[in-house]
Design an enzyme around this catalytic site. Structure first.
Site, PDB file in Angstrom:
ATOM      1  N   GLU A   1      -1.880   6.945  -3.072  1.00 47.46           N
ATOM      2  CA  GLU A   1      -3.003   7.550  -2.367  1.00 47.46           C
ATOM      3  C   GLU A   1      -3.941   8.216  -3.362  1.00 47.46           C
ATOM      4  OE1 GLU A   1      -0.380   8.373   1.693  1.00 47.46           O
ATOM      5  OE2 GLU A   1      -1.302  10.079   0.653  1.00 47.46           O
TER       6      GLU A   1
ATOM      7  N   GLU B   1       3.868   1.255 -11.157  1.00 44.80           N
ATOM      8  CA  GLU B   1       5.297   1.193 -10.807  1.00 44.80           C
ATOM      9  C   GLU B   1       6.016   2.477 -11.222  1.00 44.80           C
ATOM     10  OE1 GLU B   1       7.287  -1.239  -9.358  1.00 44.80           O
ATOM     11  OE2 GLU B   1       5.862  -2.868  -9.148  1.00 44.80           O
TER      12      GLU B   1
ATOM     13  N   ALA C   1       0.844  -1.197   0.000  1.00 44.02           N
ATOM     14  CA  ALA C   1       0.000   0.000   0.000  1.00 44.02           C
ATOM     15  C   ALA C   1       0.877   1.244   0.000  1.00 44.02           C
ATOM     16  CB  ALA C   1      -0.931  -0.008   1.203  1.00 44.02           C
TER      17      ALA C   1
ATOM     18  N   ARG D   1      -7.092 -13.424 -43.316  1.00 41.55           N
ATOM     19  CA  ARG D   1      -8.226 -12.669 -43.831  1.00 41.55           C
ATOM     20  C   ARG D   1      -7.915 -12.132 -45.223  1.00 41.55           C
ATOM     21  NH1 ARG D   1     -12.960 -10.229 -42.511  1.00 41.55           N
ATOM     22  NH2 ARG D   1     -13.358  -8.114 -43.288  1.00 41.55           N
TER      23      ARG D   1
ATOM     24  N   ILE E   1      -4.746  -0.339  -4.457  1.00 40.17           N
ATOM     25  CA  ILE E   1      -3.970  -1.301  -3.685  1.00 40.17           C
ATOM     26  C   ILE E   1      -4.426  -2.730  -3.993  1.00 40.17           C
ATOM     27  CG2 ILE E   1      -3.152  -1.964  -1.413  1.00 40.17           C
ATOM     28  CD1 ILE E   1      -2.454   0.941  -2.451  1.00 40.17           C
TER      29      ILE E   1
END
Length: 382
Positions: free
Chosen positions: A130, A368, A127, A273, A160
């Protein structure tokens, strides 16, 4: 076309890479569309991953893990994320942050908290972010005040993983207000999710990574014993900085897996295709697009594996981790965009793998540390 071949992978990481590939083929890929559609937490696949020894296994063998190296975790990541990003993130978040406790915690913390995670009996999370602060680690406001033999936490955390599902979390909180040393004001704590004053709820539906659940956590006079402090008070920022060097290399595996999935889908579709009486892949513009995807993918993969080696050896780890994370996640985004274009109108169908990849690639460029922040690191550390 074998995009995730093992020739670039160190020999010691090839066996676990094969384990991860077989697990992904059996458990992740066949369930990817269903879990994406339902947006449910894949408890059954997580349990299978724990039983297979592919979850939380970077923890030391003395704690019940396998002591997997960074390169071995990277090898797992690229295989898992090729199969499905949401399920893969759930598997990799099951021990997220536990490595900080292993590195800086004491023996009692190892036994009480890490062993159950390594043995597959518990899951955890980290954690940090914020609601109003994401990449500014020194600006986080959730506070831990020392009162007697306890710390009292107040504040909020957002995005979190396992905030609801986890048994305990590693929590980053402010313990000081030294304006002259803004990097020495935070500490790390072990917080059980059943502690009084801990409340968490799932963040509403996301457009991508739907099989992975994140939480909004509120700490309201949440009391934990002082022995739940990890390491030294005030050292939290530096603990996280080192941890994220490893984490960003693993995230480069997220980007590689997603890019590989996009290329595979684009290759198969364009070679199957027909338009204007010819297979789409016969058009030179399409061939050049596919060639560019392959070029960028191979460049990104070479950088990621070089970065893993550099970080393991402690050679400018912040620089190499930031470069690998930025390059691979942006290549994944570009490959998904091109793959969508090649698929034409069918790209928007929600049951299409390319559509899931297109949604998912928007996430690793942010977590990150957003890639704009990574570029700051790359410049400074160059």
């Amino acid at each position: 076309m074998e995009l995730l071949d093992e020739t670039i992978v160190p020999e010691h990481a090839r066996d676990v890479k094969q384990e991860a590939r077989e697990f992904a083929e059996e458990h992740i890929a066949p369930n990817a569309e269903e879990y994406f559609r339902k947006g449910e937490y894949p408890h059954d696949i997580l349990e299978a991953g724990q039983e297979a020894g592919l979850v939380a296994q970077d923890l030391d063998e003395e704690l019940g893990g396998r002591g997997l190296s960074l390169t071995e975790v990277l090898a797992i990541a690229e295989e898992f994320y090729r199969a499905d990003a949401g399920i893969a993130l759930t598997l990799q978040l099951a021990s997220f942050g536990a490595e900080i406790v292993e590195e800086y915690g004491n023996e009692e913390q190892h036994e009480e908290y890490l062993r159950p995670v390594a043995e597959g009996d518990q899951i955890t999370g980290l954690a940090v972010s914020e609601p109003d602060t994401g990449s500014d680690l020194a600006g986080m406001t959730t506070r831990a005040e020392k009162e007697g033999d306890e710390y009292v936490l107040n504040g909020e955390k957002y995005w979190i993983g396992n905030g609801v599902e986890g048994d305990w979390l590693t929590v980053y909180a402010r313990t000081g207000d030294d304006e002259e040393n803004r990097y020495g004001n935070h500490s790390m704590f072990i917080v059980p999710t059943d502690a009084e004053g801990y409340e968490a709820e799932h963040i509403p539906e996301k457009m991508g990574f739907r099989a992975s659940k994140q939480a909004h956590i509120v700490f309201d006079d949440c009391r934990i014993p002082e022995e739940n402090l990890i390491g030294t008070e005030g050292a939290g920022f530096w603990m996280l900085a080192e941890f994220f060097n490893h984490g960003r290399v693993v995230v480069s595996g997220h980007g590689l897996g997603l890019a590989a999935a996009a290329i595979e889908e684009a290759w198969e579709f364009t070679h199957g295709r027909e338009e204007f009486g010819r297979t789409i892949s016969d058009f030179q513009a399409v061939q050049h697009g596919l060639a560019d995807m392959r070029l960028e993918f191979e460049s990104a993969r070479a950088l990621a594996w070089r970065a893993a080696e550099k970080v393991e050896q402690g050679e400018d780890p912040g620089l190499w981790a930031a470069m690998a994370k930025t390059k691979t996640t942006e290549v994944a985004t570009d490959c998904a965009e091109q793959g969508m274009q090649f698929h034409g109108g069918r790209s928007v169908l929600t049951d299409r793998r390319i559509a899931r990849v297109y949604r998912d690639v928007r996430v690793p460029v942010i977590y990150e540390g957003a890639n704009e922040i990574q570029r700051n690191l790359i410049y400074r550390q160059s």
